[in-house]
Design a protein around this motif. Structure first.
Motif, PDB file in Angstrom:
ATOM      1  N   SER A  26     -17.453 -86.737 -72.797  1.00 35.84           N
ATOM      2  CA  SER A  26     -18.483 -87.345 -73.427  1.00 35.84           C
ATOM      3  C   SER A  26     -18.115 -89.003 -73.639  1.00 35.84           C
ATOM      4  O   SER A  26     -16.819 -89.181 -73.828  1.00 35.84           O
ATOM      5  CB  SER A  26     -19.038 -87.227 -74.797  1.00 35.84           C
ATOM      6  OG  SER A  26     -19.626 -88.078 -75.653  1.00 35.84           O
ATOM      7  N   ILE A  27     -18.731 -90.035 -73.200  1.00 35.37           N
ATOM      8  CA  ILE A  27     -18.494 -91.445 -73.399  1.00 35.37           C
ATOM      9  C   ILE A  27     -18.923 -91.886 -74.799  1.00 35.37           C
ATOM     10  O   ILE A  27     -18.508 -93.055 -75.043  1.00 35.37           O
ATOM     11  CB  ILE A  27     -19.091 -92.166 -72.175  1.00 35.37           C
ATOM     12  CG1 ILE A  27     -20.446 -92.464 -72.191  1.00 35.37           C
ATOM     13  CG2 ILE A  27     -18.379 -91.824 -70.833  1.00 35.37           C
ATOM     14  CD1 ILE A  27     -21.018 -93.906 -71.334  1.00 35.37           C
ATOM     15  N   GLY A  28     -19.573 -91.276 -75.560  1.00 32.35           N
ATOM     16  CA  GLY A  28     -19.710 -91.596 -77.005  1.00 32.35           C
ATOM     17  C   GLY A  28     -20.761 -90.856 -77.486  1.00 32.35           C
ATOM     18  O   GLY A  28     -21.267 -90.243 -76.929  1.00 32.35           O
ATOM     19  N   ASP A  29     -20.977 -91.114 -78.765  1.00 29.92           N
ATOM     20  CA  ASP A  29     -22.145 -90.183 -79.498  1.00 29.92           C
ATOM     21  C   ASP A  29     -23.224 -90.845 -79.623  1.00 29.92           C
ATOM     22  O   ASP A  29     -24.000 -91.190 -80.499  1.00 29.92           O
ATOM     23  CB  ASP A  29     -21.397 -90.164 -81.080  1.00 29.92           C
ATOM     24  CG  ASP A  29     -20.209 -89.236 -81.112  1.00 29.92           C
ATOM     25  OD1 ASP A  29     -19.918 -88.608 -80.566  1.00 29.92           O
ATOM     26  OD2 ASP A  29     -19.416 -89.580 -82.094  1.00 29.92           O
ATOM     27  N   TYR A  30     -23.852 -90.694 -78.411  1.00 29.08           N
ATOM     28  CA  TYR A  30     -25.233 -90.967 -78.232  1.00 29.08           C
ATOM     29  C   TYR A  30     -25.799 -90.284 -76.839  1.00 29.08           C
ATOM     30  O   TYR A  30     -24.781 -90.024 -76.249  1.00 29.08           O
ATOM     31  CB  TYR A  30     -25.624 -92.791 -77.887  1.00 29.08           C
ATOM     32  CG  TYR A  30     -24.310 -93.230 -77.131  1.00 29.08           C
ATOM     33  CD1 TYR A  30     -23.255 -93.917 -77.596  1.00 29.08           C
ATOM     34  CD2 TYR A  30     -24.316 -93.046 -75.879  1.00 29.08           C
ATOM     35  CE1 TYR A  30     -22.129 -94.368 -76.914  1.00 29.08           C
ATOM     36  CE2 TYR A  30     -23.319 -93.504 -74.925  1.00 29.08           C
ATOM     37  CZ  TYR A  30     -22.249 -94.279 -75.552  1.00 29.08           C
ATOM     38  OH  TYR A  30     -21.008 -94.758 -74.907  1.00 29.08           O
ATOM     39  N   VAL A  31     -26.843 -90.195 -76.791  1.00 30.12           N
ATOM     40  CA  VAL A  31     -27.575 -89.206 -75.615  1.00 30.12           C
ATOM     41  C   VAL A  31     -28.085 -90.393 -74.507  1.00 30.12           C
ATOM     42  O   VAL A  31     -28.860 -91.077 -74.691  1.00 30.12           O
ATOM     43  CB  VAL A  31     -28.321 -88.318 -75.901  1.00 30.12           C
ATOM     44  CG1 VAL A  31     -29.177 -87.714 -74.666  1.00 30.12           C
ATOM     45  CG2 VAL A  31     -27.841 -87.533 -77.038  1.00 30.12           C
ATOM     46  N   LEU A  32     -27.265 -90.175 -73.227  1.00 31.14           N
ATOM     47  CA  LEU A  32     -27.895 -90.769 -72.148  1.00 31.14           C
ATOM     48  C   LEU A  32     -29.109 -90.010 -71.281  1.00 31.14           C
ATOM     49  O   LEU A  32     -28.912 -88.794 -71.447  1.00 31.14           O
ATOM     50  CB  LEU A  32     -26.408 -91.133 -71.322  1.00 31.14           C
ATOM     51  CG  LEU A  32     -25.632 -92.053 -71.750  1.00 31.14           C
ATOM     52  CD1 LEU A  32     -24.624 -92.102 -70.854  1.00 31.14           C
ATOM     53  CD2 LEU A  32     -26.101 -93.526 -71.901  1.00 31.14           C
ATOM     54  N   SER A  33     -29.560 -90.657 -70.410  1.00 30.68           N
ATOM     55  CA  SER A  33     -30.592 -89.830 -69.756  1.00 30.68           C
ATOM     56  C   SER A  33     -29.953 -88.800 -68.514  1.00 30.68           C
ATOM     57  O   SER A  33     -30.603 -88.109 -68.152  1.00 30.68           O
ATOM     58  CB  SER A  33     -31.464 -90.940 -69.040  1.00 30.68           C
ATOM     59  OG  SER A  33     -32.036 -91.782 -69.656  1.00 30.68           O
TER      60      SER A  33
HETATM   61  N1  ADE Z   1     -24.873 -87.391 -70.784  1.00 29.57           N
HETATM   62  C1  ADE Z   1     -25.878 -87.400 -71.342  1.00 29.57           C
HETATM   63  N2  ADE Z   1     -25.164 -88.353 -72.708  1.00 29.57           N
HETATM   64  C2  ADE Z   1     -23.710 -88.528 -72.522  1.00 29.57           C
HETATM   65  C3  ADE Z   1     -22.541 -88.897 -73.047  1.00 29.57           C
HETATM   66  N3  ADE Z   1     -22.845 -89.336 -74.333  1.00 29.57           N
HETATM   67  N4  ADE Z   1     -21.494 -88.943 -72.255  1.00 29.57           N
HETATM   68  C4  ADE Z   1     -21.494 -88.250 -71.246  1.00 29.57           C
HETATM   69  N5  ADE Z   1     -22.462 -87.884 -70.568  1.00 29.57           N
HETATM   70  C5  ADE Z   1     -23.539 -87.838 -71.077  1.00 29.57           C
END
Ligand code: ADE
Length: 237
Positions: free
Chosen positions: A143-150
């Motif tokens: 994960s690159i951080g505690d948030y959600v990417l698309s």
């Molecule tokens: N895909 C969706 N959110 C992500 C996140 N925070 N880090 C890595 N991949 C992701």
């Protein structure tokens, strides 16, 4: 005279990125350090469009989840087909899945991955991938951080940038990756360039002194102070 240290890399790194949106991730690899690393022949990056591995004529890559939840799930077949093909051609040190549920990326992980030879990175989309992809193929989740990417693409670009800049020979001045923040567990000290005074703010005297020992000592003290003030958690680590 400035002598450039040239370290010839012992082996080339290969990164395979599996995605439904190759266009979304191509640009970060086409500029700056990541482009230079490829031009120098230190890294090879290959994008694979998972839609090319879909088996039906509609090129379906996702389906609704069992159990009736909202959203779509990336199907296992196209992903398995692509990974099986790549695995038949070489061994991978890690098969990475980008997900907010993964281990949070830090400099230590990037350092460890920067000495590998073959990395495969799977980018998720929609609700994510069928759990069996993770069970069967994935060796590491990041994960690159505690948030959600698309999707995982932007995370994969961040991961690759942090890895590639660490490979010997990628940066012109070898010391510049070594002096990055986090590389020694500390944040970087403040840096300055000309002019020596701007709107009454002066560059610290010591940096103009020409005394490399004292300058190094000052930089180290500043790095500790900076870390104590902004990221005391790093000192506890
Ligand atoms: N895909 C969706 N959110 C992500 C996140 N925070 N880090 C890595 N991949 C992701």
């Amino acid at each position: 005279m400035h002598t450039e240290i040239s370290i010839s890399p012992s082996k080339k790194m290969r990164i395979d990125i599996l995605t439904l949106l190759p266009q979304l991730i191509e640009s970060p690899f086409s500029f700056s350090i990541m482009q230079r690393a490829q031009k120098k022949g230190i890294v090879e990056v290959h994008m694979h469009n998972l839609r090319d591995y879909a088996s039906n004529k509609h090129k379906t890559v996702d389906d609704s989840p069992y159990g009736g939840e909202a959203g779509m799930v990336m199907m296992i077949e196209p992903i398995a087909k692509c990974i099986d093909k790549l695995k038949s051609e070489r061994d991978y040190d890690e098969i990475i899945y980008m997900t907010p549920e993964g281990e949070k990326l830090n400099q230590k992980i990037s350092n460890t991955l920067s000495v590998k030879e073959n990395l495969l990175i799977l980018c998720g989309h929609y609700k994510g991938v069928d759990q069996r992809v993770r069970d069967l193929y994935i060796t590491k989740e990041i994960s690159i951080g505690d948030y959600v990417l698309s999707g995982g693409e932007l995370g994969a670009a961040v991961l690759c940038d942090s890895i590639i800049r660490l490979i010997p020979g990628v940066l012109n001045d070898e010391t510049s990756a070594l002096s990055d923040s986090f590389q020694d567990g500390l944040l970087a000290p403040p840096i300055y360039t000309r002019p020596s005074e701007f709107k009454g703010l002066k560059v610290p005297e010591i940096l103009l002194s020409g005394n490399p020992v004292k300058i190094d000592q000052w930089k180290h003290e500043q790095a500790i102070m900076n870390t104590k003030k902004r990221r005391p958690d790093l000192l506890n680590d």
